[in-house]
Every structure is written in C-alpha cells, then in structure tokens.
Design a protein around this motif. Structure first.
Motif, short mmCIF file in Angstrom:
data_model
loop_
_atom_site.label_atom_id
_atom_site.label_comp_id
_atom_site.label_asym_id
_atom_site.label_seq_id
_atom_site.Cartn_x
_atom_site.Cartn_y
_atom_site.Cartn_z
N MET A 184 0.83 -1.20 0.00
CA MET A 184 0.00 0.00 0.00
C MET A 184 0.87 1.26 0.00
N ALA A 185 1.88 1.25 0.87
CA ALA A 185 2.77 2.41 0.98
C ALA A 185 3.54 2.61 -0.32
N HIS A 186 3.90 1.52 -0.98
CA HIS A 186 4.61 1.62 -2.26
C HIS A 186 3.78 2.39 -3.28
N VAL A 187 2.49 2.09 -3.35
CA VAL A 187 1.60 2.78 -4.30
C VAL A 187 1.41 4.23 -3.87
N ALA A 188 1.19 4.46 -2.59
CA ALA A 188 0.96 5.83 -2.11
C ALA A 188 2.19 6.71 -2.29
N TRP A 189 3.39 6.10 -2.28
CA TRP A 189 4.64 6.85 -2.32
C TRP A 189 5.12 7.12 -3.75
N VAL A 190 4.37 6.71 -4.74
CA VAL A 190 4.78 6.90 -6.13
C VAL A 190 5.14 8.36 -6.41
N ASP A 191 4.38 9.29 -5.83
CA ASP A 191 4.64 10.73 -6.06
C ASP A 191 5.53 11.32 -4.96
N ASN A 192 6.23 10.44 -4.22
CA ASN A 192 7.16 10.86 -3.15
C ASN A 192 6.48 11.60 -2.01
N GLU A 193 5.23 11.28 -1.78
CA GLU A 193 4.50 11.84 -0.65
C GLU A 193 3.35 10.90 -0.30
N VAL A 194 3.11 10.72 0.99
CA VAL A 194 1.94 9.96 1.45
C VAL A 194 1.09 10.91 2.26
N CYS A 195 0.03 11.41 1.66
CA CYS A 195 -0.79 12.44 2.31
C CYS A 195 -1.77 11.82 3.29
N HIS A 196 -2.45 12.70 4.02
CA HIS A 196 -3.39 12.26 5.06
C HIS A 196 -4.49 11.37 4.47
N ARG A 197 -5.03 11.74 3.31
CA ARG A 197 -6.11 10.96 2.72
C ARG A 197 -5.63 9.58 2.28
N GLU A 198 -4.40 9.50 1.81
CA GLU A 198 -3.85 8.19 1.44
C GLU A 198 -3.63 7.33 2.68
N ARG A 199 -3.15 7.94 3.76
CA ARG A 199 -2.96 7.18 5.00
C ARG A 199 -4.29 6.66 5.53
#
Length: 304
Positions: A184-199
């Motif tokens: 999950m984190a790999h997909v969320a981090w594609v744009d080099n940021e894991v925002c609150h909504r993704e978390r």
C-alpha cells in the motif's frame, strides 16, 4: 531531529564497541542488527555502511574517532536521548541486575552531558556483557529473517514489545497484513508523498480486508509510511504477500490499491503502472488488473 550522519556514527560506534575483543560471534551480530534496525530513518544505503562495519574489525583508533564524532555531533536534548534510548533497548530485559543497569545508564548520561571521553570506558564492558547475554538467550534466526524480508512486521513487533503490548490477531495474519501495508505504501509513495487521505485509505483497507482494529491499523500504516521513505524491497513484499494469501484475497487487494491511489485527487499514470507491476507479480490474469482499475471512475484516471 538527529542528523543522518549522527545516527550513522552512533550505529558505527555500537558496532565498534562490539569489536573491542577482536571478534563478533554470529549470535551477537544478530543482536546488533536488531538494535541498529531500531535507529530512526536508516535507509538501505545506510544499512550497507553498517554491515561493512559488522564484517570488518574496528580498530582502537577508529573507535576513538567514532566516539569523538558522536560526542561532537550531539547538538540537542533529542540527540542525547537517542543515545540513551538506544542503549536502554540493548540492556532491557536481558537478565542483568537492574541496579547495575541503572548505574550504567546514569554513567552514560553524565558522560554525554559532560562530553566526556570516559564514555567509552563506561560503555565498553556493560555493552559487551549485555550483547553476550542477549546472544545467549536463544535463536534469533526467525527475527532476522523478518528483519530482512518483512521489515514492517519486525518493526511493529519490536515497538509493541517495548510498550509491553501484543497484537490482537495471530502471527501469520500479522505478517500478511504488514506485507500488505508495505505494498500500500509503495503505491501511495509513487509521487514521493503519502498524504493524510492516502494514510486514511490505507488504514481503511486494513480494517475492511482483515478486520484490523483501528488503533493497530493506524500504527501499521504509520510504520509502513516511514519505512517506504527509506526504501522497501518490492520483490520480497510481493512474494511474501502471495505466499500468505489466496487468489481471492489478492483480487480484493488490487481494488484496495486503486482506492489508495485515488484517495488524493486523481489516479496518475505512475500509480496505475505501479499497481500493474504488483498485479503481474501476483500471477493474476491481466483481466483482473483491468477489472480492478475500472473500479475507479474513468475521469479520475484520465481515461486510462
């Protein structure tokens, strides 16, 4: 926050002290790895440096140099606390006399406050003794396997152990869930940021797919977010996840990954490609990837 150089120097100093008698036993290396893995923000590149110190003896001159670098690198109360906490984790629950442990840590505190070169003398014998005691407490092969292949699970269980807590679901399920969180984190981090909504989407996925309690879902999400910033091995994540899941679970998980990708604004081409790569590793028919992608509105994926 402690600098990367300071954290690395502290880790190297710990290894250097372990080399004080000219050798490190394999069991002691495993204890060192567990200790060093808990240092904050250690990347794969950093770990390569630390492993080099574990495989090559550290001289007295190098030890003294590392000590001076650590002492001069202490710039804040947080830096001081990092040194103390690292050593506390080594001596905690290792069977040592609690009074001696407290005296050892107090000596270290005073040395750090005074930037004293006597730190090495106070540190060496208790550190080596604690290392040997922990090395003799039993096999850590399983823990090291987790450290290498499922770092989120390793970190989660280590953190809970420090808190005197245990997970509310079985070990096998926990391993699978931690692998899922890494993907999950790999997909969320594609744009080099894991925002609150993704978390939040990640935590929700853990709750919905595997009934993870909310507090544990948030803890696992935060740990996976922190680890992905320093790199995770996608091949090991996908292989491990496949080993622990059924085809139906993997199908449902693909839909979850698209929900995470779409949590912050639209689903980008890069996110779609990241999920495509994961789906391919899952050994699922391409049609399953297409069907999962179609759960996202066409306008949110740019018509892709």
């Amino acid at each position: 926050m402690a600098t990367r150089d300071f954290i690395l120097d502290l880790g190297k100093l710990m290894i250097g002290i372990a080399w004080i008698d000219g050798r490190i036993e394999p069991e002691e290396i495993n204890v060192l790895k567990e200790l060093l893995f808990l240092l904050p923000d250690i990347s794969g590149e950093d770990w390569t440096q630390l492993e080099l110190y574990m495989t090559h003896a550290v001289s007295d001159t190098e030890r003294q140099d590392l000590l001076q670098r650590v002492l001069s690198g202490i710039r804040s109360s947080q830096d001081k606390q990092l040194v103390i906490q690292t050593l506390e984790k080594l001596v905690a629950d290792d069977g040592a006399d609690r009074a001696n442990e407290s005296a050892f840590l107090e000596d270290i505190r005073q040395d750090i406050e005074g930037r004293s070169g006597g730190l090495l003398g106070h540190l060496t014998a208790p550190f080596r003794q604690a290392l040997k005691r922990k090395a003799g407490q039993g096999s850590r092969e399983g823990r090291i396997e987790d450290f290498i292949k499922n770092t989120i699970y390793f970190q989660l269980t280590s953190e809970l152990q420090q808190q005197g807590r245990t997970l509310s679901f079985p070990e096998t399920e926990a391993r699978k869930i931690c692998l899922a969180a890494g993907l999950m984190a790999h997909v969320a981090w594609v744009d080099n940021e894991v925002c609150h909504r993704e978390r939040e989407a990640m935590s929700q996925g853990l709750r919905q797919l595997w009934n993870v309690p909310d507090d544990e879902a948030q803890l696992i999400t935060e740990m996976s977010r922190a680890r992905i910033m320093n790199g995770l091995d996608l091949v090991r994540l996908t292989r491990g996840f496949c080993h622990h899941t059924s085809i139906e679970e993997r199908k449902a998980f693909l839909r979850c990954l698209f929900a995470i990708a779409n949590a912050a604004e639209d689903t980008s081409h890069a996110e779609i490609e990241a999920i495509r790569q994961i789906a391919k590793s899952f050994e699922l028919p391409h049609q399953e990837f297409i069907e999962a992608k179609l759960t996202i509105p066409r306008q949110d994926r740019g018509g892709l």
